[in-house]
Scaffold this active site. Structure first.
Site, PDB file in Angstrom:
ATOM      1  CE  LYS A  94       4.146  -0.688  -6.734  1.00  0.00           C
ATOM      2  NZ  LYS A  94       5.564  -0.688  -6.307  1.00  0.00           N
ATOM      3  NE  ARG A 109       2.376  -3.303  -1.191  1.00  0.00           N
ATOM      4  CZ  ARG A 109       2.428  -2.032  -1.587  1.00  0.00           C
ATOM      5  NH1 ARG A 109       1.339  -1.390  -1.912  1.00  0.00           N
ATOM      6  NH2 ARG A 109       3.596  -1.428  -1.662  1.00  0.00           N
ATOM      7  NE  ARG A 124       9.689   6.296  -2.831  1.00  0.00           N
ATOM      8  CZ  ARG A 124       8.876   5.243  -2.966  1.00  0.00           C
ATOM      9  NH1 ARG A 124       8.154   5.101  -4.070  1.00  0.00           N
ATOM     10  NH2 ARG A 124       8.818   4.338  -2.018  1.00  0.00           N
ATOM     11  NE  ARG A 168       6.755   6.298   0.839  1.00  0.00           N
ATOM     12  CZ  ARG A 168       6.272   5.410  -0.023  1.00  0.00           C
ATOM     13  NH1 ARG A 168       5.902   5.805  -1.227  1.00  0.00           N
ATOM     14  NH2 ARG A 168       6.155   4.157   0.310  1.00  0.00           N
ATOM     15  NE  ARG A 212       8.253  -0.001   1.511  1.00  0.00           N
ATOM     16  CZ  ARG A 212       8.552   1.102   0.840  1.00  0.00           C
ATOM     17  NH1 ARG A 212       9.558   1.851   1.241  1.00  0.00           N
ATOM     18  NH2 ARG A 212       7.849   1.460  -0.186  1.00  0.00           N
TER      19      ARG A 212
HETATM   20  P1  ADP Z   1       5.638   1.615  -2.745  1.00  0.00           P
HETATM   21  O1  ADP Z   1       4.971   2.365  -3.884  1.00  0.00           O
HETATM   22  O2  ADP Z   1       6.994   2.138  -2.466  1.00  0.00           O
HETATM   23  O3  ADP Z   1       5.610   0.142  -2.912  1.00  0.00           O
HETATM   24  P2  ADP Z   1       3.227   2.204  -1.341  1.00  0.00           P
HETATM   25  O4  ADP Z   1       3.020   3.653  -1.271  1.00  0.00           O
HETATM   26  O5  ADP Z   1       2.476   1.440  -2.383  1.00  0.00           O
HETATM   27  O6  ADP Z   1       4.775   1.931  -1.476  1.00  0.00           O
HETATM   28  O7  ADP Z   1       2.917   1.526   0.046  1.00  0.00           O
HETATM   29  C1  ADP Z   1       3.486   1.992   1.244  1.00  0.00           C
HETATM   30  C2  ADP Z   1       3.007   1.112   2.401  1.00  0.00           C
HETATM   31  O8  ADP Z   1       1.583   1.220   2.533  1.00  0.00           O
HETATM   32  C3  ADP Z   1       3.266  -0.380   2.221  1.00  0.00           C
HETATM   33  O9  ADP Z   1       4.568  -0.750   2.628  1.00  0.00           O
HETATM   34  C4  ADP Z   1       2.177  -0.965   3.133  1.00  0.00           C
HETATM   35  O10 ADP Z   1       2.533  -0.868   4.492  1.00  0.00           O
HETATM   36  C5  ADP Z   1       1.011  -0.031   2.903  1.00  0.00           C
HETATM   37  N1  ADP Z   1       0.127  -0.505   1.808  1.00  0.00           N
HETATM   38  C6  ADP Z   1      -0.117   0.134   0.631  1.00  0.00           C
HETATM   39  N2  ADP Z   1      -0.960  -0.578  -0.139  1.00  0.00           N
HETATM   40  C7  ADP Z   1      -1.245  -1.721   0.573  1.00  0.00           C
HETATM   41  C8  ADP Z   1      -2.043  -2.876   0.313  1.00  0.00           C
HETATM   42  N3  ADP Z   1      -2.717  -3.034  -0.837  1.00  0.00           N
HETATM   43  N4  ADP Z   1      -2.087  -3.830   1.271  1.00  0.00           N
HETATM   44  C9  ADP Z   1      -1.426  -3.703   2.427  1.00  0.00           C
HETATM   45  N5  ADP Z   1      -0.659  -2.655   2.735  1.00  0.00           N
HETATM   46  C10 ADP Z   1      -0.551  -1.652   1.814  1.00  0.00           C
HETATM   47  P1  ADP Z   2       6.801   2.720  -6.733  1.00  0.00           P
HETATM   48  O1  ADP Z   2       5.489   3.446  -6.867  1.00  0.00           O
HETATM   49  O2  ADP Z   2       6.834   1.442  -7.521  1.00  0.00           O
HETATM   50  O3  ADP Z   2       7.213   2.531  -5.314  1.00  0.00           O
HETATM   51  P2  ADP Z   2       8.022   5.215  -7.710  1.00  0.00           P
HETATM   52  O4  ADP Z   2       7.250   5.511  -8.942  1.00  0.00           O
HETATM   53  O5  ADP Z   2       7.748   6.023  -6.504  1.00  0.00           O
HETATM   54  O6  ADP Z   2       7.947   3.622  -7.385  1.00  0.00           O
HETATM   55  O7  ADP Z   2       9.584   5.306  -8.076  1.00  0.00           O
HETATM   56  C1  ADP Z   2      10.589   5.065  -7.076  1.00  0.00           C
HETATM   57  C2  ADP Z   2      11.735   6.051  -7.272  1.00  0.00           C
HETATM   58  O8  ADP Z   2      12.436   5.745  -8.480  1.00  0.00           O
HETATM   59  C3  ADP Z   2      11.289   7.506  -7.419  1.00  0.00           C
HETATM   60  O9  ADP Z   2      12.269   8.333  -6.817  1.00  0.00           O
HETATM   61  C4  ADP Z   2      11.226   7.736  -8.932  1.00  0.00           C
HETATM   62  O10 ADP Z   2      11.463   9.090  -9.268  1.00  0.00           O
HETATM   63  C5  ADP Z   2      12.350   6.817  -9.424  1.00  0.00           C
HETATM   64  N1  ADP Z   2      12.061   6.194 -10.726  1.00  0.00           N
HETATM   65  C6  ADP Z   2      10.873   5.773 -11.219  1.00  0.00           C
HETATM   66  N2  ADP Z   2      11.003   5.220 -12.451  1.00  0.00           N
HETATM   67  C7  ADP Z   2      12.326   5.286 -12.763  1.00  0.00           C
HETATM   68  C8  ADP Z   2      13.122   4.880 -13.897  1.00  0.00           C
HETATM   69  N3  ADP Z   2      12.568   4.274 -14.968  1.00  0.00           N
HETATM   70  N4  ADP Z   2      14.457   5.117 -13.840  1.00  0.00           N
HETATM   71  C9  ADP Z   2      15.019   5.692 -12.754  1.00  0.00           C
HETATM   72  N5  ADP Z   2      14.334   6.101 -11.658  1.00  0.00           N
HETATM   73  C10 ADP Z   2      13.006   5.899 -11.646  1.00  0.00           C
END
Ligand code: ADP
Ligand code: ADP
Ligand code: ZN
Length: 214
Positions: free
Chosen positions: A13, A88, A127, A160, A171
Site C-alpha cells: 500500500k 482500518r 522490508r 521496523r 497483524r
Molecule cells: P503496514 O503498512 O505494514 O500495514 P502501518 O504503517 O499502516 O503498517 O501501521 C503500523 C501500525 O500502526 C499498525 O499495526 C497499527 O498499530 C497502527 N495503525 C496505523 N494506522 C492505523 C489505523 N487506521 N487504526 C489503528 N491503528 C493504526
Molecule cells: P504496506 O504499506 O502495505 O505495509 P509496503 O509498501 O511497505 O507495504 O511494502 C512491504 C514490503 O514489500 C516493502 O519492503 C516493499 O519494498 C515490498 N514490496 C512492495 N510492493 C512489492 C511488490 N509488488 N513486489 C515485491 N515486493 C514489494
C-alpha cells in the site's frame, strides 16, 4: 480525487501510495507514518500509540479518527488525498463517511492490493525503512544502491519493531478480523476495485493507474 488503499500489512500500500501521490499530485497520508513520527518526536500520542503498535494491535479508533480529521484541514488536501492505513475498522470508515458527507464529498475509489498471507511474512522480513525520510525498501525486491543507506536522503535503514515475524502474524490476524470487512463495506458503495499485488511493483502501479485514469 480521494483514494483509499486497502490490503494486508506488507501488501504494498505504501509503495503504491507514494507513486500515486507523485503522479496525481495529491498527498499520501499514512496513519502509520504519522504515528511513527510521533514516536520519534516523543509526543504523548506517540507514547500511547506505541503500546499498541509494538504488539501488532490497532491503535484505538478515537485516537486515529481525531488525528486524521485534523490532517484533512491542511491546505494540501483541497484536491484530495491517498489514504494508506486508514480506515482500518468499520467505525473508522463510518467516521470518515460522516465527515465527508457533511461537506458534500465522498471517496472515489478504494483499491485493494491483493497479496496472499503466505507471501506476507517474506515481504515483511525483507522490508527496510529509512529513519530519515520514511522511504521503504526491500532487501530483495527493492534494494538500495548502497547497502543500509537510503537512496533519497542517505539516512540509515532500520527494521521496523513491528516487522518481527511473530508480530507480523498478529497483524495479519488483526487485518482479517478488523480490516478485511471494509472490502464488503466499500463494495456496497460501488467504489471497490481489486488489483493483483503479487506482481512487480511497476505492474501493480500500472493496473491502479488503469483504474484511476490518466
Ligand atoms: P503496514 O503498512 O505494514 O500495514 P502501518 O504503517 O499502516 O503498517 O501501521 C503500523 C501500525 O500502526 C499498525 O499495526 C497499527 O498499530 C497502527 N495503525 C496505523 N494506522 C492505523 C489505523 N487506521 N487504526 C489503528 N491503528 C493504526
Ligand atoms: P504496506 O504499506 O502495505 O505495509 P509496503 O509498501 O511497505 O507495504 O511494502 C512491504 C514490503 O514489500 C516493502 O519492503 C516493499 O519494498 C515490498 N514490496 C512492495 N510492493 C512489492 C511488490 N509488488 N513486489 C515485491 N515486493 C514489494
Ligand atoms: Zn531516506
Amino acid at each position: 480525487m480521494k483514494i483509499i488503499m486497502l490490503g494486508a500489512p506488507g501488501a504494498g500500500k505504501g509503495t503504491q501510495a507514494k507513486m500515486l501521490a507523485a503522479k496525481y499530485d495529491i498527498p499520501h497520508i499514512s496513519t502509520g507514518d504519522i504515528f511513527r513520527a510521533n514516536i520519534k518526536n516523543g509526543t504523548e500520542l506517540g507514547a500511547k500509540a506505541k503500546e499498541y503498535m509494538d504488539k501488532g494491535l490497532l491503535v484505538p479508533d478515537e485516537l486515529v479518527v481525531d488525528l486524521i480529521m485534523d490532517r484533512f484541514k491542511a491546505d494540501d488536501c483541497k484536491n484530495g488525498y491517498i489514504l494508506d492505513g486508514f480506515p482500518r475498522t468499520i467505525p473508522q470508515a463510518e467516521a470518515l463517511d460522516k465527515a465527508l458527507t457533511a461537506v458534500g464529498e465522498s471517496i472515489d475509489y478504494a483499491i485493494n492490493v491483493e497479496v496472499p498471507d503466505e507471501n506476507i511474512v517474506n515481504r515483511m522480513s525483507g522490508r527496510r525503512a529509512c529513519v530519515g525520510c520514511g522511504a521503504t525498501y526491500h532487501i530483495k525486491y527493492s534494494p538500495t544502491k548502497v547497502e543500509g543507506k537510503c537512496d533519497t536522503c542517505n539516512g540509515d535503514l532500520i527494521i521496523r519493531d513491528d516487522d518481527k515475524p511473530e508480530t507480523v502474524l498478529n497483524r495479519l490476524n488483526v487485518y482479517h478480523e478488523q480490516t478485511q470487512p471494509l472490502i464488503d463495506y466499500y463494495s456496497g458503495k460501488g467504489v471497490m476495485r481489486e488489483v493483483d499485488g503479487t506482481v512487480d511493483m511497476q505492474l501493480v502501479f500500472d493496473s491502479i493507474v488503469a483504474i484511476l485514469g490518466e
